[in-house]
Enzyme design. Structure first.
Site, mmCIF file in Angstrom:
data_model
loop_
_atom_site.group_PDB
_atom_site.id
_atom_site.type_symbol
_atom_site.label_atom_id
_atom_site.label_comp_id
_atom_site.label_asym_id
_atom_site.label_seq_id
_atom_site.Cartn_x
_atom_site.Cartn_y
_atom_site.Cartn_z
ATOM 1 C CD GLU C 144 4.333 -6.063 -0.160
ATOM 2 O OE1 GLU C 144 3.430 -6.689 0.341
ATOM 3 O OE2 GLU C 144 4.823 -4.810 0.546
ATOM 4 C CD GLU C 324 4.339 -0.974 -0.644
ATOM 5 O OE1 GLU C 324 3.852 -1.421 0.250
ATOM 6 O OE2 GLU C 324 3.906 -1.659 -2.052
#
Lengths: 644, 644, 644
Positions: C144, C324
């Site tokens: 991320e 995710e």
């Protein structure tokens, strides 16, 4: 003095080839003044000592030859990068302790001796070169002192200068300790060198400490400005101005104005409405394209007084300009709408109605680069006429047969005192309460009653000749001022918070405030109120935000529904113990107006009027036509009537 | 123990000539206690080692001779400037890394060894001089630990002390890594010396890290206070107190209280309402001049328990005072209205009803200088009686035939646990959720049902004798506490979040919380809710903010409209899985009250009641008269009825 | 390519004894992929150079043997404490100048050479060991990028790197001065070494300065990522992905994607709705348990394009995953409710409908320690099935007879350009205006009309084959892009702000924007609007927030009630001069759809549809059943229909 128009121009931003055409178009549009130079230091002196005058020589020549009068700015608001490299500690420091870095403008601390020397040098050089230039008809020092919150600096330079300032003000640190009440929390100092700046303390610092720092910070601006003025005076006899910015109250404009011939200010009605007027959401919506109906007028009247601070004119005859007038959407407010068609003309005439000698539009051509590329000009970035220039031309035509500037003392005066603004800010006692807001609310009420108003400094020699004088919220008055107001033949309206502190921010307490000769009123207690708890008055209106409990033998003019006195009068003195809402303020103005023999007329929403010596002006700040004295005044309309 | 009144006085603020007259007027007003000295360090020791006792000797003599009993404060909350010059790194550091500078008060870090030595020295000197003085009848340590957010410090001193604290708590850094789950984001340490304070991390730090730092920070206060107590004890046998401040939960008051004879707190109902109660806008409006009807009472009950922390009394018999009682408008809240006439008397009697030995008004005379000049006193700054003194005199008269302090165990107990407040704050999981708020909401519901309440620490030995014990939101309970609650004969109400973490802030997970012996309820999932999504319950009321999904074989007492269980009971244990609104909490209290055999009566809005051993009190916190047991109780009214 | 499921797992968090059982349960639940390793650096290398591979060897073996395919993450998002001790200046610095400390994650500055070397070393070691491991079927770089606002750093390392970047971009500092318009406020530099980062300036810095810093900051991420990719490629031929985070726009994802085989993103619909969608309060309430109906779909379409950035596929065929997927309440939004039953399945199918190859649930088992202990998983912390796993199993069963991933070019395209987002943020001109918001609003309107959409980068080679292309708000377009759009056979919708700046953030002004070949429209002025001043359009809908005055000979499609043109069309080019509300955008889509021959159907609130090559999907994002094509689609319902 003729009423004139002008603009702000940056020859250094544009190819030299178009200067001449620009100048010709300015003249065609009826402009007289052209302000230049105030941000050009890096072109005048690109590296230390390497001076490039040629381009500026030519620019002044081209503009002057076209018939324009140049206002030349000293370039000290934007020191080039190399100046900062030379004096790394010249940057101001914010309240969190961070230096405010290079990369925009106003990146200097007023207390830095090294930077002040650089200013002396560059101003000397500019003055020497252009002081006698026939095209340079006026000067401007720096640019918008205080814009971007730049008066207060928590730098090392400021700390040292503050200690010197304190040494000069107080005989000894013991005197200071006593004057400030430092015993309160064992805050006593053993020497001036222990005194720090009042930021980052655990809880609020001693308000006396804050207030001294506010006074010091203001004085530093006065010194900084005077250094430039003194140098300019050695080389020129042209008038010197500074362009103040709207609702910047962090320094005393009268004090700066005392060294200048002309006060000027930068008027951005729509930006101000979104950014700093403090209007309600409803007002912001209703006036989104017109600006607040009183905010600009208030500043016009204020700067007329600042223009008189040099002392060679009565307050009503102070010389003042609008140095920058909004011509379209700006770039810096939370929202930036376009003005209603006609408003640029209205704003211009409104300034003239309040005594302006000149109104200069900012800027000539919208800049397609850097911070202000979405700030409108008289021309679009592609040099096509923008909407505002048409309205400027209309004013040009209307000026032909209009009278010159005709100052006349107003029947009513309203005192505005910078130190009181700092005092309220230092200890507001209630969220959202400000001195500026209180004075503006008073001004609004006077204007709603159709009155022409003079704004006055807090000085004993300026009160003569008024029928009524409003002095709301002045927290410190000298005995001399108190005596002058008591002795005045005018109806004088004081309160709230009148005389609530001494000059050091200590409460006089034997007797309690206001301790006004000739007025038996005492403030025994005070309270502040949430917005949802207005206190209704008998007969209409309410107190909001702030209310004092008063007692004494004076006559009660206004009282709460519970019977507590809110306004009391004795002789010519009236004390107003709270912050009235619109209806309460209208009642107060009506009561005082009646006693003073003022001619009042309650105006429709958004309609305002002002008299000069020979003219009566009407302005319609709304989006609809409104009937005024039997005729329809269109939206954004201006009417000028000869007074007979 | 007689119920007594007192005030806070600063002889160093006033000319010595008026001390005697002040003392006489205090006695006339019925005051017994006079607290002095806590901010006077700079007058006692203006420069290092130069001690000036004479003025304080005389002040104590004058006050004592007049018949007043002195509470002498240690002056460590306001070290003079020279102390900071000597220890420049003694200042606390805020979360942004800025030192919190000299210039107000509480400018020290609890972890700074050098400052702690200065405190030892000055406290020793003061104690030595006045420990045996017959007029000094009680002592106060420091002043309002934690006021102005001063418990947590991110200083170098705190960092080093925290590492030592961690070394003492954990056998090795490996043990710490495992206890905190540092593997989660590779946060494992190789040595204690790598552990920093949990501020300025990229995103939230490990909650275990935060929680350890919160426990450490609380412990530092306990140590700091005990250093002073130990010294005082060498010189005096007078009781020692500290004056805690409302809704300061950053350190464990029970732990500090364990070293003191008396708990006291500073009660500012109107300031609190605006500043920290967390009331709705409607409640803020309705109670603007009376203060929250439960917030002060909650603290009264809390400090009765803190007063018992020394362990020589049952919780219901803890010794406690109001050391500072608001007498009029204060200066520090967002808005500062005047109290409704009668409220100063009401607040005083309310404290007595909850078992206070003394109520001292802050302050004797309004100070005309420094930070608190708009904080009302019993006298105006010009020494004229302010409104509050009249109400104090009324209490003086009413006390004549009133009973002494008469502690009695309440039928209902409510646990308040500081560590749980830190835990909720560390990981609230939903905006605006706080442990304090949950406990206060529970207390409100108990009070609305007319109950007299004891507040308890989370200790296994304090549960006997209650019919019902509410333990909302306690996130960590030891097995011993769990066993004691399970074994209690009282109706015990747990949840939400009961046992949700271990002492290190890790979730026990085999089995899942609450893992309460004797209660087959498991929290399988939890959610937090925006204010606009309340979840209605069958039969009335709703869950707001926080809700757990629970499962198990216990009986369902309350359920959502969709049928999910919200409160479940097994034996004497009830688990409440969400944060109920007022109606839901009233239903829960009614259900538990029924099971416990409590006498409940739902009170009108703003009416509260409390029983002592021999009296029943009624208080009207509203602005209107209300019928109570057949008689009208006026606005701000107090009724005291003998219990037969 | 089969549609597959997966999960994220942290073997280092759990006892080795349960790995095998976990793996078996994953396989039972239908999972194919298991992502591991991305936060495990401190376990791989607890102290410098001391490598512990054994546990990871065993974990991969256990998981692989069970039939799972491993996605192995490089551990560079969480350097252990000792790395920071070695490189104390590797921390990013926030805008206030504070280092962003160790203690959570992403604590590094992309510009720090020493940390980049550490990354080279550890990635090399990991790649060397597992590059050929048969169970490792894909790789993930870091984690991320940009989460927690970590792209922009004001560190010394960033300052030096920025100067180098500027040197490379501009031939000389004079060129830079001119390109940026630094003359504006004497901001001219004499050398690159004088250029600081654009934080902490007195007022806003030159937007050209800001924009250059934004471009630089994005480029640093690309370099950082490519360093890892180049090393991985030396050891493995498995595809490499990065998991982008929702609405992180601080770097150019296409640029990063150009070095990767697969784009993936982390989809948290409920967290996003509370935290970053920008939905109205009403929408937040209505979709509290379902998430925004367009936000996830927008990212799905965006990452399909990012997945194609490597250049070996058409945009519509980009390879992408959800790395995710939210399975229950999260822990990080202001409020964290539970999803409506069925939403986890809906979100999964929605991703497949948009072309996802894989959807991995985050995380396998809820962690009972550290920051995310209230983040739900497929298992509860006690290893019992959590609600989401049942929905995953349902998808597992539904996948059995579902088609594989079947990319198909959509009829409509929408351009998303990261640099435009930086440009709007640099100079929004009105509060709350953002490029992302404008594009999302456009996307919403297209989706409300039942359209399947491709998102495109701003590249000249991607426009073929679409019937309509929407290019809202792109502030800088190269001449090549302009030409490609003009030459397109699609209906092209431009504006507002099209071509409003050059690449350096200077306004092109001769002619004024948009200066689009084939479209005679000029923006003569623009304004921004408070939310309470919408400008109604003739025929319905309104402009809110932002409006340009346009002129030219093109046909007017939409106009204000006052008659000003708002949308103008010439040939295939339409210019939309303002930010339309929902109704205005629907009208624009209808007009363009009509001209383009698109099949439109206005969908009920919360119903969305998408076509693949062989299937039509319907999704119900509301809490009520809705009739769709004659059948009721339940709340949270998914319908998949074969296209014939």
């Amino acid at each position: 003095m003729k009423r004139t128009l002008g603009t702000c121009y940056y020859p250094e931003h544009w190819p030299e080839e178009i200067w001449e055409q620009d100048a010709a178009r300015m003249v065609e549009a009826g402009l007289t003044w052209i302000r230049i130079g105030e941000f050009a230091w890096s072109r005048i002196e690109p590296t230390p000592g390497d001076l490039h005058w040629d381009w500026l020589d030519r620019a002044i020549e081209v503009l002057g030859r076209a018939g324009l009068k140049v206002v030349l700015g000293t370039p000290t608001a934007t020191p080039p990068r190399w100046v900062v490299d030379k004096h790394p500690d010249m940057l101001a420091v914010d309240a969190d302790g961070n230096p405010r870095k290079f990369g925009s403008r106003r990146h200097y601390c007023f207390s830095h001796a090294g930077y002040l020397d650089e200013c002396r040098r560059i101003v000397g050089l500019v003055a020497e070169r252009y002081g006698a230039n026939p095209h340079v008809a006026a000067w401007q020092t720096d640019n918008e002192y205080g814009c971007h919150d730049t008066i207060i600096s928590y730098s090392d330079a400021a700390r040292l200068a503050f200690r010197d300032w304190l040494r000069a003000r107080y005989d000894s640190v013991e005197v200071l300790n006593k004057a400030w009440g430092n015993i309160f929390w064992s805050m006593e100092y053993n020497s001036f060198d222990q005194i720090d700046l009042p930021n980052l303390t655990v809880t609020e610092p001693n308000p006396a400490h804050v207030m001294a720092f506010r006074r010091f910070s203001s004085d530093q601006v006065v010194v900084f400005n005077k250094v430039q003025v003194d140098i300019l005076k050695q080389h020129t006899s042209a008038p010197i101005a500074h362009n103040y910015m709207g609702r910047i109250t962090d320094f005393d404009h009268y004090d700066v104005g005392a060294d200048l011939e002309i006060a000027s200010w930068d008027s951005y009605p729509l930006g101000f409405l979104e950014d700093r007027v403090g209007a309600s959401l409803e007002e912001q919506r209703d006036y989104a394209r017109q600006g607040d109906p009183d905010f600009q007028a208030f500043h016009h009247d204020l700067y007329r007084a600042v223009g008189a601070a040099k002392g060679n004119q009565p307050v009503a005859q102070g010389r003042w300009w609008v140095m920058e007038q909004q011509p379209g959407p700006v770039n810096w407010a939370p929202y930036n709408p376009s003005p209603l068609p006609g408003m640029v003309r209205l704003w211009t005439w409104e300034a003239f109605a309040h005594g302006a000698e000149a109104v200069c539009y900012f800027r000539w051509r919208q800049a397609p680069f850097a911070q202000e590329q979405l700030h409108a000009g008289l021309l679009r970035p592609d040099s096509v006429d923008a909407p505002a220039i048409h309205e400027a031309r209309q004013v040009r035509d209307e000026l032909i047969d209009a009278p010159e500037v005709q100052p006349k003392q107003a029947p009513v005066a309203l005192v505005f005192d910078y130190a009181s603004d700092w005092m309220w800010a230092t200890q507001p006692q209630g969220q959202g309460l400000s001195y500026f807001g209180l004075v503006l609310d008073t001004y609004r009420a006077l204007r709603r009653a159709g009155l022409t108003v003079d704004i006055l400094p807090l000085r004993a020699d300026v009160f003569d000749g008024y029928k009524a004088i409003f002095v709301p919220g002045v927290m410190y008055l000298s005995d001399e001022i108190k005596a002058a107001l008591s002795a005045s033949k005018a109806q004088v309206v004081l309160g709230p918070r009148t005389g609530a502190r001494d000059a050091d921010f200590v409460m006089p307490h034997a007797p309690l405030p206001p301790a006004m000769p000739g007025l038996d009123v005492t403030v025994s207690r005070l309270e502040t109120l949430r917005p949802d708890m207005p206190i209704a008055l008998q007969g209409g209106g309410a107190i909001t935000g702030y209310l004092e409990e008063i007692e004494g033998s004076a006559e009660t003019l206004l009282k709460t529904e519970a019977g507590a006195p809110v306004a009391m009068r004795q002789g010519n003195l009236t004390y107003m113990a709270g912050w009235g809402d619109g209806a309460a303020m209208d009642r107060l103005v009506a009561l005082i107006g009646g006693a003073a023999g003022l001619e009042l007329r309650q105006l429709p929403k958004g309609i305002r009027t002002r008299d000069t010596a020979t003219e009566r002006f009407w302005f319609n700040h709304t989006t609809e036509a409104v009937e005024v004295e039997g005729e329809m005044l269109p939206a954004a309309g201006v009417r000028r009537v000869a007074l007979t």
